[in-house]
Design a protein around this motif. Sequence first.
Motif: not given
Length: 396
Positions: A129-146
Amino acid sequence: MQSSDPRHFFETDAEIAKRERREAKTSNTYGNPIKLKSKILGAVVDPRAPSSAIFVAESAGSVRRVQVDGEGDTRTVYRGPTTPVSCVAVGGPGNKTVFAGAWDKNIWSWDIDTKAPGRKYAGHSDFVKAIVCAKLGGKDVLVSGGADKKIIVWDVATGSKLHVLQDSVVNMLSIQDLVVDPASSSDDELCIISASSDPHIRRWKIRLDGWEQFAEPDPATPAAERHTILEHETTVYKLVIDHDGDEADLWSASGDGSAKCLSRIKGFTADDTFEHGDHVRAVAVTDQWVITAGRDEDLKVWDRASGKLYCSLEGHYDEVTELAILRGSAGSSERVCSVSIDGTIRTWPLDKASLDAAVEEQKKPIKPAEEEKPDGEGLLTADEEAELAALMEDDD
């Protein structure tokens, strides 16, 4: 094919009245509508064209890039899911990937330019139901919620799960929204704020090697800690960080009928409240305005300084699901896009003269619409319509 036309099923008098009222509004051209064939469940601004384009999540199971100017170019479509897409985000290396969370419990991805399908992220046990993109420790990360009450942090490059976040203190229900808090983030620690079907807003610290939920002094009882922000009475649908303000305050929209400014310097307690009057699905803020929208179909534009309602913008004929601010080359807020279950994308001005003109235009009678015969493309089955209706009202 199974019909989804409500006239083919039993309707109460109230349902008939609502359908007839909405049908009478379908031909209006307020907000220069761009009409799609399916319901629009989410939207995000295209960061590579922030003044003129958005990506929308469609119930037909696709993501579509929409150019809102001119005749409204809607030809760029990203396909793959066979279930409704509920949320969309842009990220990955160089912001070249569009991600979509779907009812099939997966997160899909595509190359924005080529439309080639990318990695699929599987791990939720219910609707994403929700997703957002970000950077963390030099990595591209995706955060999702369901709807499975979980927040998952993904490594974009490998598709692996980095963390699964759950509240061990206060029962967390279905995730409704996620937002990155840049004011509390660093290169090695990411702050994510979540909203859910319970009234609690949660802040999370995420690192590559671990995570924790924020525990802060309770503004009401400084000697005590609180693990959530509790300023609403029911479901919180939307969170927005105010990038135009000096304090980067948090704004929230709720099923209790209100949108609130949660002051950072006051420990995220409510500083201003705007009573929209019905379930508020979306909120957007500029240096001059607060815009709210939701179940009652209208956008309400509030004077931010005085807190008074400046005007209401009519046009949509079903629930508004998202608002997106379109910004000029200097980052200034120029227009706001609204998307809706009615399948339209509407674009509204934000300068006073044009807002006044839009309100005057609404006073003119609407020309009757010619009845359109549905071709079946993009329509939900009766079962899917019922499931969507239940999903949209899961806080009642």
